[in-house]
Every structure is written in C-alpha cells, then in structure tokens.
Design a protein around this motif. Sequence first.
Motif, PDB file in Angstrom:
ATOM      1  N   ASP A   1       0.846  -1.329  -0.021  1.00 41.39           N
ATOM      2  CA  ASP A   1       0.065  -0.015  -0.086  1.00 41.39           C
ATOM      3  C   ASP A   1       0.966   1.185   0.160  1.00 41.39           C
ATOM      4  N   LEU A   2       1.894   1.302   0.832  1.00 46.28           N
ATOM      5  CA  LEU A   2       2.862   2.285   0.819  1.00 46.28           C
ATOM      6  C   LEU A   2       3.516   2.517  -0.575  1.00 46.28           C
ATOM      7  N   HIS A   3       3.892   1.569  -1.109  1.00 48.79           N
ATOM      8  CA  HIS A   3       4.472   1.755  -2.442  1.00 48.79           C
ATOM      9  C   HIS A   3       3.579   2.272  -3.327  1.00 48.79           C
ATOM     10  N   SER A   4       2.440   1.755  -3.459  1.00 46.45           N
ATOM     11  CA  SER A   4       1.399   2.055  -4.430  1.00 46.45           C
ATOM     12  C   SER A   4       1.308   3.636  -4.161  1.00 46.45           C
ATOM     13  N   SER A   5       1.049   4.230  -3.027  1.00 48.13           N
ATOM     14  CA  SER A   5       0.578   5.638  -2.555  1.00 48.13           C
ATOM     15  C   SER A   5       2.025   6.374  -3.162  1.00 48.13           C
ATOM     16  N   ILE A   6       3.066   5.929  -2.784  1.00 46.83           N
ATOM     17  CA  ILE A   6       4.353   6.846  -2.941  1.00 46.83           C
ATOM     18  C   ILE A   6       4.437   6.991  -4.638  1.00 46.83           C
ATOM     19  N   ASN A   7       4.046   5.683  -5.458  1.00 47.20           N
ATOM     20  CA  ASN A   7       4.117   5.697  -6.791  1.00 47.20           C
ATOM     21  C   ASN A   7       3.321   6.686  -7.301  1.00 47.20           C
ATOM     22  N   GLY A   8       1.886   6.656  -6.734  1.00 49.42           N
ATOM     23  CA  GLY A   8       0.921   7.379  -7.302  1.00 49.42           C
ATOM     24  C   GLY A   8       1.242   8.918  -6.852  1.00 49.42           C
ATOM     25  N   ILE A   9       1.933   9.367  -5.947  1.00 43.76           N
ATOM     26  CA  ILE A   9       2.228  10.580  -5.377  1.00 43.76           C
ATOM     27  C   ILE A   9       3.449  11.006  -6.525  1.00 43.76           C
ATOM     28  N   PHE A  10       4.487  10.464  -6.729  1.00 46.02           N
ATOM     29  CA  PHE A  10       5.269  10.662  -7.735  1.00 46.02           C
ATOM     30  C   PHE A  10       4.998  10.806  -9.047  1.00 46.02           C
ATOM     31  N   ASN A  11       3.998   9.932  -9.619  1.00 42.30           N
ATOM     32  CA  ASN A  11       3.479  10.142 -10.953  1.00 42.30           C
ATOM     33  C   ASN A  11       2.651  11.653 -11.088  1.00 42.30           C
ATOM     34  N   GLN A  12       1.903  11.899  -9.911  1.00 42.11           N
ATOM     35  CA  GLN A  12       0.974  13.113  -9.870  1.00 42.11           C
ATOM     36  C   GLN A  12       2.171  14.349 -10.035  1.00 42.11           C
ATOM     37  N   TRP A  13       3.448  14.176  -9.258  1.00 42.90           N
ATOM     38  CA  TRP A  13       4.434  15.108  -9.196  1.00 42.90           C
ATOM     39  C   TRP A  13       5.068  15.445 -10.282  1.00 42.90           C
ATOM     40  N   VAL A  14       5.156  14.339 -11.181  1.00 47.33           N
ATOM     41  CA  VAL A  14       6.119  14.258 -12.339  1.00 47.33           C
ATOM     42  C   VAL A  14       4.966  15.239 -13.504  1.00 47.33           C
ATOM     43  N   SER A  15       3.976  14.676 -13.502  1.00 48.87           N
ATOM     44  CA  SER A  15       2.841  15.158 -14.339  1.00 48.87           C
ATOM     45  C   SER A  15       2.357  16.567 -14.068  1.00 48.87           C
ATOM     46  N   ALA A  16       3.053  17.226 -13.021  1.00 50.50           N
ATOM     47  CA  ALA A  16       2.880  18.438 -12.859  1.00 50.50           C
ATOM     48  C   ALA A  16       1.451  18.786 -12.318  1.00 50.50           C
ATOM     49  N   LYS A  17       1.005  17.752 -11.375  1.00 51.26           N
ATOM     50  CA  LYS A  17      -0.732  17.927 -10.929  1.00 51.26           C
ATOM     51  C   LYS A  17      -0.460  18.263  -9.593  1.00 51.26           C
ATOM     52  N   MET A  18       0.912  18.271  -9.097  1.00 51.46           N
ATOM     53  CA  MET A  18       0.969  18.778  -7.541  1.00 51.46           C
ATOM     54  C   MET A  18       2.344  19.228  -7.557  1.00 51.46           C
ATOM     55  N   THR A  19       2.551  20.289  -6.652  1.00 49.31           N
ATOM     56  CA  THR A  19       3.572  20.665  -6.460  1.00 49.31           C
ATOM     57  C   THR A  19       4.788  20.000  -5.523  1.00 49.31           C
ATOM     58  N   THR A  20       5.868  20.245  -5.269  1.00 54.83           N
ATOM     59  CA  THR A  20       7.020  19.518  -4.622  1.00 54.83           C
ATOM     60  C   THR A  20       6.390  19.426  -3.331  1.00 54.83           C
ATOM     61  N   ILE A  21       6.155  20.737  -2.681  1.00 48.73           N
ATOM     62  CA  ILE A  21       5.679  20.619  -1.344  1.00 48.73           C
ATOM     63  C   ILE A  21       4.292  19.756  -0.879  1.00 48.73           C
ATOM     64  N   GLU A  22       3.247  19.825  -1.783  1.00 45.97           N
ATOM     65  CA  GLU A  22       2.274  19.045  -1.597  1.00 45.97           C
ATOM     66  C   GLU A  22       2.640  17.381  -1.588  1.00 45.97           C
ATOM     67  N   ALA A  23       3.563  17.116  -2.714  1.00 49.19           N
ATOM     68  CA  ALA A  23       4.211  15.727  -3.020  1.00 49.19           C
ATOM     69  C   ALA A  23       4.796  15.292  -1.424  1.00 49.19           C
ATOM     70  N   ARG A  24       5.526  16.100  -1.012  1.00 52.88           N
ATOM     71  CA  ARG A  24       6.595  15.773   0.162  1.00 52.88           C
ATOM     72  C   ARG A  24       5.568  15.719   1.464  1.00 52.88           C
ATOM     73  N   ASP A  25       4.641  16.446   1.575  1.00 52.67           N
ATOM     74  CA  ASP A  25       3.507  16.131   2.811  1.00 52.67           C
ATOM     75  C   ASP A  25       2.750  15.143   2.614  1.00 52.67           C
ATOM     76  N   LEU A  26       2.332  14.804   1.439  1.00 54.00           N
ATOM     77  CA  LEU A  26       1.607  13.641   1.218  1.00 54.00           C
ATOM     78  C   LEU A  26       2.344  12.212   1.415  1.00 54.00           C
ATOM     79  N   ALA A  27       3.722  12.223   1.087  1.00 61.18           N
ATOM     80  CA  ALA A  27       4.504  11.136   1.073  1.00 61.18           C
ATOM     81  C   ALA A  27       4.810  11.057   2.597  1.00 61.18           C
TER      82      ALA A  27
END
Length: 141
Positions: free
Chosen positions: A103-129
């Motif tokens: 579950d953790l891997h899947s969540s982090i992977n989803g966050i990373f993909n959203q960050w790469v596609s510019a759907k979230m900022t670095t700060i948002e991605a860091r906080d979610l992770a």
Amino acid sequence: MENQKDLTKITESCGQAFYAVCDCVMTDAQMKEWGETGNVLPDDCMDANMTLHDIILNHGLDVFDEDGQMNGDAEIILEDAWKFADKLNKKKYPKPPSYSIGDLHSSINGIFNQWVSAKMTTIEARDLAKNCCAKFLEDNK
C-alpha cells in the motif's frame, strides 16, 4: 521485592504452561484467530480459568483461602498468566498490518506520478509522502 520477583517467575511459568495447553486444545486456525483478531479465545474451547487454577496449583500455590475465595496472589497470577499467554500468541500470530508495504509503495508511486505530471507541487508531494510513511509506521509498530 524478592516476593515480587518470585511472583513474576511463577506468572511467566504459568503463562507458558497455559499457552501450551491452549496450543494443544485449540486448532491452528483458532490460535491464529485469537492472535490476529481476538474473536476466538481459549474460553471458547475450554474452561480457561479452571485450567489456570490447575496450573497454579501444580506450581505449588494455594488458589483458594479458607472461605473458598480466590486468594490475592492467585488472582494476580491468573490475570497476568492469561495476559502472558495472550502476548505469546500475539507474537506467534501477529495482527496483520492494515496499511502494508505494498500500500505504501502504491501510494508513493501515485504521488510521484502526479508530481512528475505537474498535478501537484513538490511541497504537496512531500507532505503527502510524509503522511503515507507516518501511517505505514503507525500501523506496523
């Protein structure tokens, strides 16, 4: 203090003996259910308190006083031996984590993909992770 040490040793010994009896009387599935969820208990398969009384007696301690009431030391040993056996069983059959490494891997992977596609900022991605990691650590203590 010396009496307390003796009581602890007796309690652990009674707890181990009680756990051994539970392991003989209960099926593997019942032992697993007891450890993981607590939905099945030794009481469901035997008279657990009577079994513990017998174990305490076999350790050379009087369980009941002259009035037929359980004496104080025996009552403490009974409760603590039960808890000790429960702890042994939970060690053998731990509760499965609700938030797994997958579950953790899947969540982090989803966050990373959203960050790469510019759907979230670095700060948002860091906080979610960070939140995902905290949840994983909390669930897997």
